[in-house]
Design a protein around this motif. Sequence first.
Motif, PDB file in Angstrom:
ATOM      1  N   TRP A  55       0.481   7.482  -2.188  1.00 44.50           N
ATOM      2  CA  TRP A  55       1.401   6.562  -1.608  1.00 44.50           C
ATOM      3  C   TRP A  55       0.761   6.110   0.000  1.00 44.50           C
ATOM      4  O   TRP A  55       0.984   5.102   0.439  1.00 44.50           O
ATOM      5  CB  TRP A  55       2.474   7.376  -1.028  1.00 44.50           C
ATOM      6  N   LEU A  59       0.613   2.324   1.383  1.00 47.71           N
ATOM      7  CA  LEU A  59       1.186   1.935   2.636  1.00 47.71           C
ATOM      8  C   LEU A  59      -0.139   1.399   3.605  1.00 47.71           C
ATOM      9  O   LEU A  59       0.200   0.447   4.176  1.00 47.71           O
ATOM     10  CB  LEU A  59       1.561   3.262   3.415  1.00 47.71           C
ATOM     11  N   SER A  60      -1.349   1.998   3.318  1.00 48.43           N
ATOM     12  CA  SER A  60      -2.532   1.584   4.039  1.00 48.43           C
ATOM     13  C   SER A  60      -2.663  -0.090   3.743  1.00 48.43           C
ATOM     14  O   SER A  60      -3.122  -0.634   4.644  1.00 48.43           O
ATOM     15  CB  SER A  60      -3.435   2.413   3.983  1.00 48.43           C
ATOM     16  N   LEU A  62      -0.517  -2.152   2.406  1.00 49.04           N
ATOM     17  CA  LEU A  62       0.283  -3.232   3.046  1.00 49.04           C
ATOM     18  C   LEU A  62       0.070  -3.554   4.428  1.00 49.04           C
ATOM     19  O   LEU A  62       0.060  -4.558   5.031  1.00 49.04           O
ATOM     20  CB  LEU A  62       1.945  -2.689   2.847  1.00 49.04           C
ATOM     21  N   MET A  63      -0.208  -2.546   5.119  1.00 50.01           N
ATOM     22  CA  MET A  63      -0.641  -2.647   6.690  1.00 50.01           C
ATOM     23  C   MET A  63      -1.754  -3.438   6.924  1.00 50.01           C
ATOM     24  O   MET A  63      -1.915  -4.265   7.578  1.00 50.01           O
ATOM     25  CB  MET A  63      -0.865  -1.301   7.077  1.00 50.01           C
ATOM     26  N   PRO A 190       6.262   9.636  -0.924  1.00 50.96           N
ATOM     27  CA  PRO A 190       5.696  10.383   0.051  1.00 50.96           C
ATOM     28  C   PRO A 190       5.654  11.959   0.095  1.00 50.96           C
ATOM     29  O   PRO A 190       6.613  12.422  -0.056  1.00 50.96           O
ATOM     30  CB  PRO A 190       6.162   9.680   1.382  1.00 50.96           C
ATOM     31  N   VAL A 396       4.087  -0.836  12.211  1.00 48.48           N
ATOM     32  CA  VAL A 396       2.618  -0.527  11.974  1.00 48.48           C
ATOM     33  C   VAL A 396       1.750   0.278  13.267  1.00 48.48           C
ATOM     34  O   VAL A 396       1.357   1.537  12.950  1.00 48.48           O
ATOM     35  CB  VAL A 396       1.883  -1.678  11.447  1.00 48.48           C
ATOM     36  N   VAL A 399       3.644   3.659  13.261  1.00 47.12           N
ATOM     37  CA  VAL A 399       3.269   4.619  12.268  1.00 47.12           C
ATOM     38  C   VAL A 399       1.728   5.294  12.731  1.00 47.12           C
ATOM     39  O   VAL A 399       1.589   6.607  12.493  1.00 47.12           O
ATOM     40  CB  VAL A 399       3.179   4.078  10.834  1.00 47.12           C
TER      41      VAL A 399
END
Length: 416
Positions: A55, A59-60, A62-63, A190, A396, A399
């Motif tokens: 996950w 997430l990374s 998408l960032m 997550p 972003v 986070v």
Amino acid sequence: MNSKALEAAMPRKGKLRRAIPFLGPAFLVSVGYIDPGNWATNIEGGAAFGYTLLWVLLLSNLMAILLQTTAAKLGVATGKSLSENCRQHFKKPVAVFLWITAELAAMATDLAEFLGAALGIYLLLGIPLFPAALIGAAVTFGILMLHKYGFRFIEQIILGFVIIVAAVYIVELFYAKPDLGQVGYHLVVPHLNSASILVAIGMLGATVMPHNIFLHSSVVKNRLKKNQPKHNHRVYKYAIVDSLLALNVAWFINSAMIVVAAAVFYKNGVKVTSIEDAYSTLTPLLGGFASLAFAIALLSAGLSSSVTGTMAGQYILEGFLNIKIPIWVRRVVTMIPALIIIGMGINTWKALVVSQVILSMQLPFTIIPLIMFTRNKKIMGSYANKRWTNILLILVAAVIIILNGLLIYQTFGGEF
């Protein structure tokens, strides 16, 4: 094919033909997302924690897509890179501070990439690591010198390396036979604890890389034409397509690294403490071809990312300080730390992981100026961020800052 089908197909072919000249900059950027630093953190994550950190990569990614398309937009809208905008819009002490942090991140990147190329040659040829590093340096110099034949030529070479790495991991997945149910579950659910936080943040730093943001805002300018706003707007539209294609290929490769490590090492209780361990244990578990392919992919990733990492460092120096030096001089300077580490026999695995944590720690100093510039209508004009884009970019940044805070807390003895 009947005439109607032929007529319908022709516009699509025409659009594709028109798109091809605009594609390429994001693939230069994408190799930074599959550099040997990623290998260290991804393999460690998969070998130690199974599929549970997949996950983080989703997430990374998408960032990364959001940040890279924003960086490209800054380059198109202003005709200047992120580093050039920092020099123009910040006071000198602030710009110098940001340059120092960016240079430290670039050096950490260079370390990981140079070590990876050296390890690939070492594994393939069975020669000592130091001469392998010198061979890697010579090959990198050779590729960089091809820049005189045109920027597009370098892009095509890098694309070839990316294709090799992707093909290898398709083969590795076939051999590893992962649990697809677990893969799907951990992609979206997550899971994080004190044992995995350092690796997770290293993966974040390895995937969302500050030097890539500087690089993308610089290389996209090669597609711009002076006083041709329609053409330049088309450059931005295709930069989005380019980023989606390139970064999703990189995400597949990174995810495949974790999946293979989980299916092969974690499942069999094999502790992996170095890339050399990963290579040597693949042979008894999956066969000699799997380990050979692993080494070829590592070499491809190391060489290609060494080239783009050197280019990024060059753009950072030129943009912040308006100083130009021959690119081979920068390559010589930035490979010295890696040669020292190799010569002193320092654990290359730990050096790779630590280098990725340094990248993660620097990210806020790259992202915050990017947000400041791209939300400013005076700087960006019609390209200024929409409200929802600003909200996502701020999330972003938040986070990343929170994860870095957790890392510092754990480093000083905290527990989660």
